[in-house]
Design an enzyme around this catalytic site. Structure first.
Site, mmCIF file in Angstrom:
data_model
loop_
_atom_site.group_PDB
_atom_site.id
_atom_site.type_symbol
_atom_site.label_atom_id
_atom_site.label_comp_id
_atom_site.label_asym_id
_atom_site.label_seq_id
_atom_site.Cartn_x
_atom_site.Cartn_y
_atom_site.Cartn_z
ATOM 1 N N VAL A 67 60.559 -52.907 7.930
ATOM 2 C CA VAL A 67 60.750 -51.746 8.814
ATOM 3 C C VAL A 67 59.483 -50.911 8.995
ATOM 4 C CG1 VAL A 67 63.234 -51.559 8.346
ATOM 5 C CG2 VAL A 67 61.614 -50.284 6.917
ATOM 6 N N ASN A 93 69.662 -47.999 6.399
ATOM 7 C CA ASN A 93 70.001 -47.891 4.966
ATOM 8 C C ASN A 93 68.833 -48.268 4.053
ATOM 9 O OD1 ASN A 93 71.840 -48.251 2.437
ATOM 10 N ND2 ASN A 93 70.889 -50.259 2.769
ATOM 11 N N SER A 146 69.122 -38.980 1.061
ATOM 12 C CA SER A 146 69.403 -38.869 -0.377
ATOM 13 C C SER A 146 69.494 -37.393 -0.724
ATOM 14 C CB SER A 146 68.251 -39.496 -1.168
ATOM 15 O OG SER A 146 68.326 -39.102 -2.527
ATOM 16 N N TYR A 159 59.351 -39.959 -2.213
ATOM 17 C CA TYR A 159 60.726 -40.345 -1.835
ATOM 18 C C TYR A 159 61.496 -39.108 -1.352
ATOM 19 C CZ TYR A 159 65.523 -42.136 -2.494
ATOM 20 O OH TYR A 159 66.840 -42.506 -2.325
ATOM 21 N N ALA A 161 60.286 -36.295 -0.271
ATOM 22 C CA ALA A 161 59.685 -35.769 0.967
ATOM 23 C C ALA A 161 60.099 -36.624 2.164
ATOM 24 C CB ALA A 161 58.166 -35.743 0.826
ATOM 25 N N LYS A 163 62.775 -38.543 2.435
ATOM 26 C CA LYS A 163 64.214 -38.405 2.694
ATOM 27 C C LYS A 163 64.517 -37.047 3.343
ATOM 28 C CE LYS A 163 65.939 -42.347 1.116
ATOM 29 N NZ LYS A 163 66.568 -43.337 2.018
ATOM 30 N N ILE A 192 74.538 -43.267 -6.987
ATOM 31 C CA ILE A 192 75.430 -44.396 -6.714
ATOM 32 C C ILE A 192 74.942 -45.546 -7.590
ATOM 33 C CG2 ILE A 192 76.366 -45.947 -4.940
ATOM 34 C CD1 ILE A 192 76.916 -42.962 -4.340
HETATM 35 P P1 NAP Z 1 68.563 -51.094 -3.043
HETATM 36 O O1 NAP Z 1 69.591 -52.108 -3.434
HETATM 37 O O2 NAP Z 1 67.210 -51.183 -3.678
HETATM 38 O O3 NAP Z 1 68.441 -51.129 -1.464
HETATM 39 C C1 NAP Z 1 67.252 -50.915 -0.747
HETATM 40 C C2 NAP Z 1 67.199 -51.943 0.377
HETATM 41 O O4 NAP Z 1 66.099 -51.643 1.231
HETATM 42 C C3 NAP Z 1 66.984 -53.360 -0.137
HETATM 43 O O5 NAP Z 1 67.997 -54.198 0.392
HETATM 44 C C4 NAP Z 1 65.621 -53.777 0.401
HETATM 45 O O6 NAP Z 1 65.639 -55.157 0.784
HETATM 46 C C5 NAP Z 1 65.471 -52.858 1.606
HETATM 47 N N1 NAP Z 1 64.065 -52.589 1.917
HETATM 48 C C6 NAP Z 1 63.136 -52.035 1.099
HETATM 49 N N2 NAP Z 1 61.945 -51.978 1.714
HETATM 50 C C7 NAP Z 1 62.141 -52.492 2.968
HETATM 51 C C8 NAP Z 1 61.291 -52.694 4.083
HETATM 52 N N3 NAP Z 1 59.989 -52.357 4.059
HETATM 53 N N4 NAP Z 1 61.805 -53.261 5.215
HETATM 54 C C9 NAP Z 1 63.122 -53.604 5.256
HETATM 55 N N5 NAP Z 1 63.977 -53.413 4.242
HETATM 56 C C10 NAP Z 1 63.491 -52.871 3.107
HETATM 57 O O7 NAP Z 1 69.106 -49.634 -3.376
HETATM 58 P P2 NAP Z 1 70.432 -48.859 -2.958
HETATM 59 O O8 NAP Z 1 70.755 -48.007 -4.095
HETATM 60 O O9 NAP Z 1 71.455 -49.776 -2.385
HETATM 61 O O10 NAP Z 1 69.882 -47.903 -1.786
HETATM 62 C C11 NAP Z 1 70.266 -47.996 -0.421
HETATM 63 C C12 NAP Z 1 69.877 -46.715 0.299
HETATM 64 O O11 NAP Z 1 70.561 -45.606 -0.288
HETATM 65 C C13 NAP Z 1 68.395 -46.368 0.213
HETATM 66 O O12 NAP Z 1 67.965 -45.780 1.414
HETATM 67 C C14 NAP Z 1 68.338 -45.368 -0.912
HETATM 68 O O13 NAP Z 1 67.216 -44.529 -0.831
HETATM 69 C C15 NAP Z 1 69.624 -44.611 -0.636
HETATM 70 N N6 NAP Z 1 70.128 -43.861 -1.799
HETATM 71 C C16 NAP Z 1 70.577 -44.511 -2.921
HETATM 72 C C17 NAP Z 1 71.048 -43.766 -3.989
HETATM 73 C C18 NAP Z 1 71.566 -44.405 -5.257
HETATM 74 O O14 NAP Z 1 71.838 -43.675 -6.223
HETATM 75 N N7 NAP Z 1 71.757 -45.719 -5.298
HETATM 76 C C19 NAP Z 1 71.055 -42.366 -3.930
HETATM 77 C C20 NAP Z 1 70.592 -41.755 -2.783
HETATM 78 C C21 NAP Z 1 70.141 -42.508 -1.714
HETATM 79 P P3 NAP Z 1 64.339 -56.129 0.635
HETATM 80 O O15 NAP Z 1 63.812 -55.967 -0.756
HETATM 81 O O16 NAP Z 1 64.909 -57.490 0.924
HETATM 82 O O17 NAP Z 1 63.395 -55.683 1.697
#
Ligand code: NAP
Length: 257
Positions: A67, A93, A146, A159, A161, A163, A192
């Site tokens: 992305v 996402n 987030s 992160y 900043a 978000k 999560i």
């Molecule tokens: P995750 O499993 O690490 O998901 C992040 C996803 O982003 C991965 O599937 C990764 O896939 C993709 N990604 C990373 N860099 C990318 C790039 N340059 N281009 C395209 N895709 C990319 O973590 P998650 O917890 O499910 O998080 C999902 C979203 O929720 C994120 O935006 C995260 O900031 C947000 N969030 C999570 C939490 C939490 O507690 N889990 C809390 C607040 C917000 P690849 O490695 O295949 O690229």
């Protein structure tokens, strides 16, 4: 009676759709009849999710996309249109972070995190909005921010900043594209329980317990507890909701007992 909460037939892109929250969003949309395109950098993350959705009888395609590269975001949207004929929903996402104090954080580290979390949302949104307008308007963009973007994060500054930028961009895009019927909303998840977040945000059981206890509900969120609000924001049930920030964090209120 028409189900205003339905996403049936709504062509949906989920970035980061091969892991964690994105995997859940892709599966929940597909289960309800939405054709889904999942996109991220690593095919090995996407393939198992695509295959699992198809096995359940859902429609799913995948495309490899970084992305941070605008042309790849354009191609991602073109790929959804090639497979499914149109686009109705984009879920931004994807996300990534580094836990490091400011004084140890290199310029490259800073730029990488801003590039994925903020530039990436902008590039994907732009590609989707162009397609929505080509179709005559309408469409829903859901940005996953987030609570770090609301409260800041002393351990993950770029992160937080980025978000925060996503929350602001959501409001700006809602204003810019509202006249085309395009709705742009934001969800800010709290903790999560995903494999991606765990090592950075709760590196050991003691911290994990502290984080859970900091929530009014006293626990971590489950991935589907982010997917369900996404379904609402993609459906006609939210037709008057745009530029909104929905905080889904188990409650930041002081906890009794
Ligand atoms: P995750 O499993 O690490 O998901 C992040 C996803 O982003 C991965 O599937 C990764 O896939 C993709 N990604 C990373 N860099 C990318 C790039 N340059 N281009 C395209 N895709 C990319 O973590 P998650 O917890 O499910 O998080 C999902 C979203 O929720 C994120 O935006 C995260 O900031 C947000 N969030 C999570 C939490 C939490 O507690 N889990 C809390 C607040 C917000 P690849 O490695 O295949 O690229």
């Amino acid at each position: 009676m028409k189900d205003v909460f339905s996403v049936e037939g709504k062509v949906t892109i989920v970035t980061g759709g091969g892991t964690g929250i994105g995997e859940s969003i892709a599966k929940e949309f597909a289960r309800r009849g939405a054709p889904v395109l999942i996109a991220s950098r690593k095919a090995e993350h996407l393939e198992p999710v695509r295959d699992a959705i198809r096995k359940e009888g859902g429609k799913c395609e995948m495309t490899v996309c970084d992305v941070r590269v605008p042309e790849q975001c354009d191609t991602m949207v073109e790929t959804a249109v090639k497979h499914f004929g149109r686009l109705d929903v984009l879920v931004n996402n994807h996300g990534a972070s580094i836990a490091a104090p400011s004084l140890d954080l290199s310029a490259n580290g800073w730029r990488a995190v801003i590039g994925i979390n903020l530039d990436g949302v902008f590039f994907c949104a732009k590609a989707a909005a162009r397609q929505f307008m080509k179709q005559g308007g309408g469409g829903s963009i859901i940005n996953i921010s987030s609570t770090a973007g609301v409260h800041g994060s002393p351990t993950m500054l770029p992160y937080g900043a980025a978000k925060a930028g996503v929350i602001n961009l959501t409001v700006s895009h809602a204003g810019e594209w509202g006249s085309h019927g395009i709705r742009v909303n934001c969800i800010a998840p709290g903790p999560i329980d995903t494999e991606g977040a765990a090592p950075r945000v709760w590196p050991n059981p003691k911290v994990k317990e502290m984080v859970a206890k900091s929530r009014a509900l006293g626990r971590f969120g489950r991935v589907e507890e982010i997917s369900y609000p996404c379904l609402f924001l993609a459906s006609e049930a939210s037709s008057y909701v745009t530029g909104a920030l929905l905080i889904v964090d188990g409650g930041d209120a002081p906890r009794m007992g």
